[in-house]
Each structure stands twice: as structure tokens, then as C-alpha cells.
Design an enzyme around this catalytic site. Structure first.
Site, PDB file in Angstrom:
ATOM      1  N   CYS A 220       0.858  -1.198   0.000  1.00  0.00           N
ATOM      2  CA  CYS A 220       0.000   0.000   0.000  1.00  0.00           C
ATOM      3  C   CYS A 220       0.890   1.243   0.000  1.00  0.00           C
ATOM      4  O   CYS A 220       0.616   2.241  -0.662  1.00  0.00           O
ATOM      5  CB  CYS A 220      -0.901   0.028   1.232  1.00  0.00           C
TER       6      CYS A 220
ATOM      7  N   CYS B  73      -7.702  -1.882  -4.625  1.00  0.00           N
ATOM      8  CA  CYS B  73      -6.268  -1.616  -4.426  1.00  0.00           C
ATOM      9  C   CYS B  73      -5.475  -2.907  -4.605  1.00  0.00           C
ATOM     10  O   CYS B  73      -4.447  -2.922  -5.290  1.00  0.00           O
ATOM     11  CB  CYS B  73      -6.010  -1.046  -3.034  1.00  0.00           C
TER      12      CYS B  73
ATOM     13  N   ARG C  27     -13.034  -0.529  -1.992  1.00  0.00           N
ATOM     14  CA  ARG C  27     -11.854   0.301  -2.253  1.00  0.00           C
ATOM     15  C   ARG C  27     -10.576  -0.528  -2.060  1.00  0.00           C
ATOM     16  O   ARG C  27      -9.670  -0.498  -2.888  1.00  0.00           O
ATOM     17  CB  ARG C  27     -11.868   1.535  -1.343  1.00  0.00           C
TER      18      ARG C  27
ATOM     19  N   HIS D 262       0.979   5.114  -1.442  1.00  0.00           N
ATOM     20  CA  HIS D 262       0.357   5.990  -0.436  1.00  0.00           C
ATOM     21  C   HIS D 262       1.293   6.279   0.725  1.00  0.00           C
ATOM     22  O   HIS D 262       0.832   6.516   1.838  1.00  0.00           O
ATOM     23  CB  HIS D 262      -0.942   5.355   0.074  1.00  0.00           C
TER      24      HIS D 262
END
Lengths: 201, 311
Positions: free
Chosen positions: B219, B272, B268, B223
Site C-alpha cells: 500500500c 487496491c 476500495r 500511499h
């Protein structure tokens, strides 16, 4: 041998505050992807490099970094010099293509490199990401030297040759791109006629 | 603008396309509801579209203007009167009160953390630890638990329809939109008093940095830093608490204009993992709740805006 060294490094890792037991994390991950189809199971577990780079948050110790870059260099399969630089037009398509490898892709989808997701390349393409450095004029800035093209091939094949725990995918080692596709991307960067080197915007 | 359509997954579809999308939204509202007020909304949106077209004629495709254009597009779609997410809220309200399952009862006695049947503010504290299940649960997990135990409902069909698609609504997305909306305007307060809640947040944090699959993505790859983009799409930095994390935590479920569906955090994170080249995570699995709990910790103090509207 390298694997044993990786393990030794892991054991030496100081326990970070709040870091849960890695075995517990792995158990949660395994349970959360339990329905993965047979061909996808291997993606859920980590190899030694992924494990070290995750636990250190991409900040390996000097010893870990040395072991990682050494293993990466040993992993690279370079083609003969005549096949390092392919066709830049194909390379541009590969750089634009973000398909492949996703569970939503049709079986047999050919993967792209999706370079533009993270890098600026030809200045005429304004839809580029900023997760990686700009590669504009990449070959020109290196005087189109074959030695640099060779190093670039190796970097795309396994980026940990130059930076341990690089965030870039290991396109060659993990067979995301073929040797021919990598050579075409190298051409997109190194061919004097490529818009990466000719574009003035 | 052909290129933007081609890469619509990451790129805001702007220029003429936003007008088309808004017409689609207007048509959807009109088709689903009809009637006088809705017709006024439709007209309002059409006026917005025309204004948008006029602005587009002046827009320049250079980088800086592109950023401005994206901001303008965001402002245009962020209009609660034109948000079809409220259709999901309405459907969720019906589902909440509908008698179903082997016991033929509604969900109205389901305990979402503040006592049986309490809806106001519960989403502002989820995920949380539930003693009866001895587990930290997000809203989806808790609803499935209530469906099974309270209603005696076989959740196979509900899980098969976990993500809606055109012509196929999702009970879960509708219920989550309805219950989330009951906390509209409230402050989000992460539940971290129970040791299992703190453990889940820590596991979620480890998963945020965990690299895997053929592209070695975590992730954090996308991010983990301020001000980065993938193609032209700005990426929220979810490595630290702050306004960005609060905005993310406060705005799900959201109506996704590009998908014509109301989506929850479950979707969501599923999406991802798709982009990370991982297999699809199991719906309502512990790992998704762990990641949500990590985000909840970062997003503490957010003002809830649900359902929001996103590209």
C-alpha cells in the site's frame, strides 16, 4: 547461502515499537486471501527480499543492502550487446500499457510495463506519474552509451542491483516483461530517435 | 482527449466527458425517482453541464491548467443534490426494516455497538471489538453476523452480490450507505480502547508496508508520501495522521461516478489489491478490517461525509 544471510539479518532486526509478531501478520494475510485460486497462492507469501524490505520499510541496514544488491546482480540475465536495445516504438507502447497481472485481466493478457504510471518519459505525454524520477532525455543525458543501456536493462530486470529495496518492480526476474520487451523499453530510453530524447514538449 | 478515456482507471475524465457523466448521473436520478423536485435537479445539472462546456472551451491542456481542471471537475461532482449515493441510502433503509431469513425478522434489533437497533453515530466508531463474537468487526462483518445470527439468513447470495453492478444492486453496499449516513456530520472516533482493537490497527499498519506479488507492491508504494501521483491521479498519503487521512476515512461509502455504483471501503481495498497484482482479498476478512482499523487510527477526528461522491 544468500538466503541464510537474509535470515540472519532478519533475526538481528531490532523490534520496532508497536510492531506485531510477523507470524501473526502472516496468518492474518493468509486467512484473508484463503480463497485465492491455486495459480495465485504464491503471490500471497513473501520471498526473502519482500520480507526484509517490508519489515525495514525499505530502509535495510548496510549489511542487508549489500546482500540484496549482490543477490540482485547475480540474478540478472543480460542478452548479448546486439539485443540490449530493441525497437523504441514497441517500447513506447509497453511504457503506456498498464494491463496484465490483475485478477480482472483475461487469462493470457500480455503485461505492459506501465512506466508512465510512475515516471515522466517523453515530454509530449502529459499523463505521467511522479512516484519515480523523470526519465526525460534519459539516453541523451548518457551520451547514448551502450554501457549505460546495459545497466538500464539490468535495472529494469531487477532494480535492486543499484538500490536495495527500490520500490520499482523486478520486471525481468518476476517475468512481468520478457527480455525482448525490456530491450524495447531500453530503446525507448536510449534510441536517439525516441521521443524520450527528441521531445521538446 | 482520447488518451484520458483510454486510461480512465487512474485519470479523471475531464473536458467534454464530465458533461457526459453528469448527464448520466442526472438520467439515473430521473429514471429512479422521477417527479417535480428531481426534474428541477436535472435541469440544474444540465445548466452546470453547459457552464462546464463553456469553461472547457477556454481550458488549456497544459499541466497547471490540467490540475485546475481536475479541481473544477471535483467541485462539480461534489454536489449532494446530484449524488445518486442517496438512492443506495434509501434502499438500505428498506433492507434494514425488511423481515428475512429463517427467523423472518428484520435487522432492527442488530447491535452495531451502541445497543440493539441504535443507528445514529454507530459508524463513527466502527470497526470495533464485539464481545459476543470476540472479534474486531467492521460494519460489513457485523451486518453479516446479524444476518446469520439474528435473521437466520443464508448470506451466500448477499455475499455473491457484495459489489453492485449495473442492474444488480448490492444489499451490503446499500445497508452500509444507509447506516453510514446516520453518522453524517459527526466526528469519527476510532475505537482503540480494547487490546484487540489496538492489535488490529498494528496488524493493519504492518500490512500497509507489506510488499508482495509479482510487482513487489505494498500500500505504501503509492500511499507512503506526500504529493505523489499515479499518471495524473493524486495519491493520498496514508502513512501518517492528518487532513488527508481524515478526508479518506470520512468519505466512504462513496458514490463512484466512473463505476455508477455506491462503494464501501471493502471495495476500495479490494480494488487496491487488484492493482497491486494480488489475488482478490476475501470479503469481510480479518485483513481488510485490520487495514481499515489502521486507517481509522490515522483518520481519527474526521467529520463524516457519507455517502460522498467521487470520480
Amino acid at each position: 547461502m544468500v538466503r541464510i544471510f537474509f535470515l540472519a539479518c532478519l533475526l538481528a532486526l531490532p523490534a520496532l515499537a508497536q510492531t506485531p509478531d510477523p507470524a501473526r501478520v502472516e496468518a492474518v494475510v493468509a486467512a484473508s486471501f484463503a480463497s485465492a485460486p491455486a495459480g495465485w497462492k504464491s503471490r500471497v507469501t513473501q520471498d526473502a527480499l519482500q520480507e526484509i524490505c517490508s519489515l525495514t520499510r525499505n530502509q535495510p541496514s548496510a549489511a542487508q543492502a549489500e546482500a540484496i544488491t549482490a543477490a540482485a546482480k547475480a540474478s540478472v540475465v543480460l542478452p548479448p550487446d546486439s539485443a540490449i536495445i530493441g525497437d523504441w516504438r514497441n517500447g513506447e507502447k509497453i511504457a503506456q500499457n498498464g494491463q496484465g497481472g490483475q485478477f480482472s485481466d483475461a487469462p493470457g493478457t500480455v503485461s505492459g510495463g506501465n512506466c508512465y504510471a510512475c515516471h515522466q518519459m517523453a515530454l509530449s505525454e502529459i499523463s505521467y506519474g511522479t512516484l519515480g524520477p523523470s526519465l526525460s532525455k534519459y539516453g541523451k543525458l548518457r551520451d547514448f552509451e551502450l554501457a549505460d543501456a546495459r545497466a538500464t536493462f539490468a535495472k529494469i530486470f531487477n532494480p535492486h542491483v543499484t538500490l536495495a529495496c527500490s520500490t520499482m518492480p523486478r520486471f525481468g526476474l518476476n517475468k512481468v516483461l520478457t527480455a525482448q520487451q525490456i530491450a524495447d523499453v531500453v530503446a525507448f530510453l536510449f534510441d536517439p530517435a525516441s521521443p524520450v530524447n527528441t521531445d521538446t514538449k | 482527449m482520447r488518451r484520458y478515456v483510454q486510461h480512465s482507471e487512474h485519470i479523471l475524465i475531464f473536458e467534454c466527458d464530465n458533461v457526459k457523466l453528469l448527464f448520466a448521473v442526472a438520467a439515473e436520478i430521473g429514471a429512479a425517482q422521477g417527479g417535480g423536485t428531481e426534474l428541477l435537479n436535472l435541469l440544474r445539472i444540465m445548466v452546470l453541464c453547459l457552464l462546464g462546456s463553456a469553461a472547457n472551451l477556454r481550458a488549456q491542456p497544459a499541466d497547471v491548467d490540467g490540475e485546475k481542471e481536475i479541481e473544477r471537475y471535483r467541485a462539480m461532482i461534489n454536489d449532494p443534490m446530484a449524488n445518486p449515493g442517496y438512492l443506495a441510502v434509501d434502499r438500505g433503509e428498506v433492507l434494514w426494516a425488511m423481515a428475512r431469513g429463517g427467523k423472518n425478522v428484520s435487522l432492527e434489533k442488530c447491535d452495531l455497538g451502541a445497543g440493539p437497533g441504535v443507528l445514529d453515530g454507530v459508524a463513527a466508531h466502527l470497526p470495533r471489538y464485539f464481545a459476543d463474537a470476540d472479534q474486531v468487526m467492521d460494519l460489513e462483518q457485523r451486518l453479516l453476523h446479524c444476518m446469520r445470527t439474528l435473521q437466520g439468513l443464508d448470506t451466500k447470495d448477499v455475499i455473491a452480490r457484495r459489489f453492485g453492478s449495473p442492474g444488480k444492486t448490492s444489499d451490503m453496499e446499500d445497508l452500509v450507505a444507509f447506516i453510514g449516513n446516520k453518522s453524517l456530520g459527526m466526528k469519527y472516533q476510532a475505537s482503540l480502547s480494547h487490546p484487540k482493537e489496538r492489535e488490529m490497527a498494528n496488524i493493519g499498519e504492518a500490512m500497509f508496508y507489506r510488499r508482495s506479488a509479482i510487482n513487489d507492491f505494498a500500500c505504501a508504494t503509492c500511499h507512503g508520501d506526500d504529493g505523489r501521483r499515479i499518471r495524473l491521479q493524486a495519491l493520498p498519503d496514508l502513512s501518517k495522521p492528518g487532513a488527508t487521512a481524515r478526508e479518506v476515512m470520512a468519505s466512504w461509502p462513496a458514490y463512484r461516478v466512473s463505476q455508477s455504483q455506491t462503494r464501501t471501503m471493502q471495495h476500495r481495498l479490494w480494488d487496491c489489491y487488484r492493482q497491486m497484482r494480488m489475488p482478490a482479498p476475501d470479503y469481510a476478512s480479518e485483513g481488510i478490517t485490520a487495514l481499515t482499523m489502521y486507517l481509522a487510527k490515522l483518520g481519527d477526528g474526521a467529520t463524516i461525509n457519507v455517502p460522498s461522491i467521487k470520480r
